[in-house]
Design a protein around this motif. Structure first.
Motif: not given
Length: 219
Positions: A128-134, A165-183
């Protein structure tokens, strides 16, 4: 796990990434490939002097990019993620022209089975923290059961300070989202492993939270 994956996606190539573990994981996977006649479709990659889920996933992604594959699916290797869900992730990616499909525990139809309440609270808070902050466009931002379009992964700029670590899971999703990826998300049931212990602990939770602030600062 390998038998179940190959039954679910017969045309897929399975890649086992092992951080030179002393438990014999790599040898077991290699022996399986030889004895089942699947040496071309079950591959093993050993990382020397490297540790971490994030680094292992990045290594697997790079293998998919170098091999010019169309889709890359990532999942835990302890059967917490049910391989029979793989066809749904792949078909959703193709039918909805998605760039990343997330196997979600936190949308309708998703569930977590076998976790103690403390683990559920920790995971829920981190997610929840990650999703809302990012401001990520999915309900399950911390789950690692996903299907990606390899072309989108190849188009990402190399990170300056990638998370190991586990944070890469959020990091790659954020980078894709910033590039306009459809999730897109599809519901899955996550089941606690029968053997072994999770590497997600309080220290890793703190590291993941700090990474969120680093990603925010890099905006």
């Amino acid at each position: 796990m390998l038998t179940k994956i190959r039954a679910a996606l017969p045309n897929a190539v399975c890649l086992v990434v092992d951080d030179d573990s002393p438990d014999g994981t790599a040898e077991i996977a290699r022996r399986y490939a030889e004895e089942s006649g699947a040496s071309d479709s079950v591959l093993v990659k050993i990382r020397k002097d490297e540790r971490g889920l994030g680094g292992a996933i990045r290594a697997a992604m790079q293998t998919a990019i170098d091999g010019k594959y169309d889709l890359f699916c990532n999942m835990d290797a302890d059967l917490s993620h049910d391989p029979t869900d793989l066809p749904r992730l792949v078909s959703t990616c193709l039918k909805e022209n998605a760039d990343v499909v997330v196997g979600s525990r936190y949308i309708e139809g998703g569930a977590i089975v076998g976790w103690p309440w403390r683990r559920k609270v920790m995971s829920g808070l981190i997610n929840g923290f990650t999703r809302k902050m990012l401001r990520l466009p999915v309900r399950d931002a911390s789950g690692s059961y996903r299907c990606y379009r390899v072309g989108c992964l190849a188009g990402l700029d190399p990170p300056r300070n990638p998370s190991d670590g586990y944070a890469f899971i959020q990091e790659v999703l954020l980078r894709l989202h910033r590039d306009g990826a459809k999730c897109v998300e599809v519901p899955i049931t996550f089941t606690e492993r029968v053997h072994g212990t999770s590497k997600l602990n309080f220290r890793e939770a703190i590291r993941s939270s700090l990474t969120v602030f680093r990603l925010l600062a890099a905006r």
